[in-house]
Design an enzyme around this catalytic site. Structure first.
Site, mmCIF file in Angstrom:
data_model
loop_
_atom_site.group_PDB
_atom_site.id
_atom_site.type_symbol
_atom_site.label_atom_id
_atom_site.label_comp_id
_atom_site.label_asym_id
_atom_site.label_seq_id
_atom_site.Cartn_x
_atom_site.Cartn_y
_atom_site.Cartn_z
ATOM 1 C CB CYS A 21 11.692 118.771 6.019
ATOM 2 S SG CYS A 21 12.088 120.348 6.821
ATOM 3 C CG HIS A 50 19.100 129.585 6.127
ATOM 4 N ND1 HIS A 50 19.918 128.999 7.071
ATOM 5 C CD2 HIS A 50 18.785 130.816 6.625
ATOM 6 C CE1 HIS A 50 20.081 129.838 8.086
ATOM 7 N NE2 HIS A 50 19.410 130.931 7.838
ATOM 8 C CG HIS A 86 16.622 128.847 11.076
ATOM 9 N ND1 HIS A 86 16.096 129.915 10.384
ATOM 10 C CD2 HIS A 86 17.115 127.996 10.156
ATOM 11 C CE1 HIS A 86 16.278 129.728 9.088
ATOM 12 N NE2 HIS A 86 16.884 128.570 8.920
ATOM 13 C CB CYS A 108 11.445 123.137 12.914
ATOM 14 S SG CYS A 108 11.289 121.348 12.674
ATOM 15 C CD GLU A 138 18.761 123.507 14.777
ATOM 16 O OE1 GLU A 138 18.837 122.509 15.525
ATOM 17 O OE2 GLU A 138 18.704 123.428 13.534
ATOM 18 C CB THR A 177 17.642 119.620 13.825
ATOM 19 O OG1 THR A 177 17.574 120.834 13.068
ATOM 20 C CG2 THR A 177 17.023 119.819 15.196
ATOM 21 C CB SER A 235 20.852 125.729 3.326
ATOM 22 O OG SER A 235 20.257 124.489 3.659
ATOM 23 C CB SER A 280 15.185 125.475 3.126
ATOM 24 O OG SER A 280 16.581 125.452 2.935
#
Length: 348
Positions: A21, A50, A86, A108, A138, A177, A235, A280
């Site tokens: 992404c 990850h 993260h 991010c 995160e 997220t 992940s 990822s």
């Protein structure tokens, strides 16, 4: 006389969007650019994303990964340290400043948006309810934006059913997220049922890439004998894709990091395989898996594309004047063969 042995037919439903992404692309790019700008070593706190293959590819370029800042040797204190995609608690940049470290934040932008949403709730006097998975970096980073005692973690619908806040009238929620869109909707519905005054964030916390990848899997999974998700076991978004595939109708769904992890003896008689990749996971691994199936089956590719992604996030201002080579860009985009370490050293 050689007799050609025909391969059994197989359709691979290849999901789109899949793989990297914009946030992952940006984070990897920051490390690569930092190496070009400042030279090796560049330290990275936690895995930048990850995925072990991305991490090992960056290590080969000169990155050194640590879990805490005190692991950086005194003689390298002038080298930059990058914070992972993260996000980190506020205490981490404070610690970096106290140690006179130069840091680059690769959080991010969509995770940073959640941080801002949570802080806004708190400024308005609301106790923050964070929907997420305990222990995920995160979640640790988001909870670390707020004073102790001002945020509570809720993971499941069951948690939402027993959660008892001090003030039921002053609550606001945000989410990790990378959650399952459907699971999160259930948790939010339960919270809103019990606490009608709870305030939602101004915008959806679950990122566009998570939603898009789950939507593509939902489209491709029905009728699949097997669904493969490329991603690491740590992940979050990749593990959610495995769950989404099963719920959408795949008979079996697995998470793999390389084609070498596929147990061909257990596959049995299959005719349709779904294939996606977490945010990822490099595209080169998807290609590797397709080639592994082609070696064993007469394959047909069926594209299951739900939307075209055009999002792009700028890197840190300090790095914007640095140019990447064609090989650098291939690595950043997950298409370079050197993104993959040898299978024998994959750490699987």
């Amino acid at each position: 006389m050689n007799i050609a042995v025909s391969k059994p037919p197989l359709t691979i439903r290849l999901c789109g969007p899949r793989g990297f992404c914009a946030g992952v692309d940006r984070a990897i790019q920051i490390v690569v650019l930092a190496l070009k700008a400042y030279g090796a070593p560049v330290y990275v706190r936690h895995e930048i994303v990850h995925n072990r293959y991305v991490v090992e590819g960056l290590e080969a370029k000169g990155a050194i990964f640590v879990e805490e800042l005190h692991e950086i040797p005194a003689e390298h204190r002038e080298q930059p340290v990058v914070f992972s995609a993260h996000g980190v608690p506020k205490s981490v940049p404070e610690d970096a400043q106290a140690r006179n470290l130069f840091y680059l934040d690769a959080t991010c932008p969509l995770v940073s948006k959640v941080h801002k949403q949570a802080m806004r709730h708190q400024r308005l006097g609301r106790h923050v309810v964070l929907i997420g998975h305990a222990g995920h970096p995160e979640v640790i980073g988001t909870m670390g934006q707020l004073p102790e005692g001002t945020v509570s973690l809720v993971e499941t619908v069951e948690d939402a059913g027993v959660y008892e806040p001090v003030d039921r009238e002053n609550l606001g929620f945000v989410t990790q997220t990378t959650l399952s869109v459907d699971d999160t909707a259930g948790v939010i519905a339960r919270l809103q049922e019990r606490f009608p005054a709870i305030q939602a964030p101004a915008a959806d916390s679950i990122c566009y890439a998570t939603t898009n990848r789950q939507d593509a899997v939902k489209q491709a999974a029905p009728g699949c004998d097997l669904f493969i998700v490329v991603g690491a076991p740590n992940s979050s978004n990749s593990k959610r894709l495995v769950e989404v595939a099963l719920r959408a109708g795949a008979k079996h769904s697995v998470l793999v990091q390389r084609a070498s992890e596929i147990d061909w003896n257990e596959i049995g008689d299959i005719r349709t395989v779904g294939l996606s990749a977490g945010a990822s996971a490099p595209e080169v691994i998807v290609d590797e898996i397709i080639e592994a199936f082609k070696a064993r089956f007469d394959t047909t590719l069926d594209l299951a594309v739900t939307v075209e992604e055009t999002e792009h996030f700028l890197v840190n201002r300090e790095l914007r004047s640095i140019e990447l080579t064609t090989d650098d860009m291939a690595f950043v985009n997950g298409n370079a063969s050197n993104a993959l370490p040898p299978k024998a050293t994959a750490g699987i």
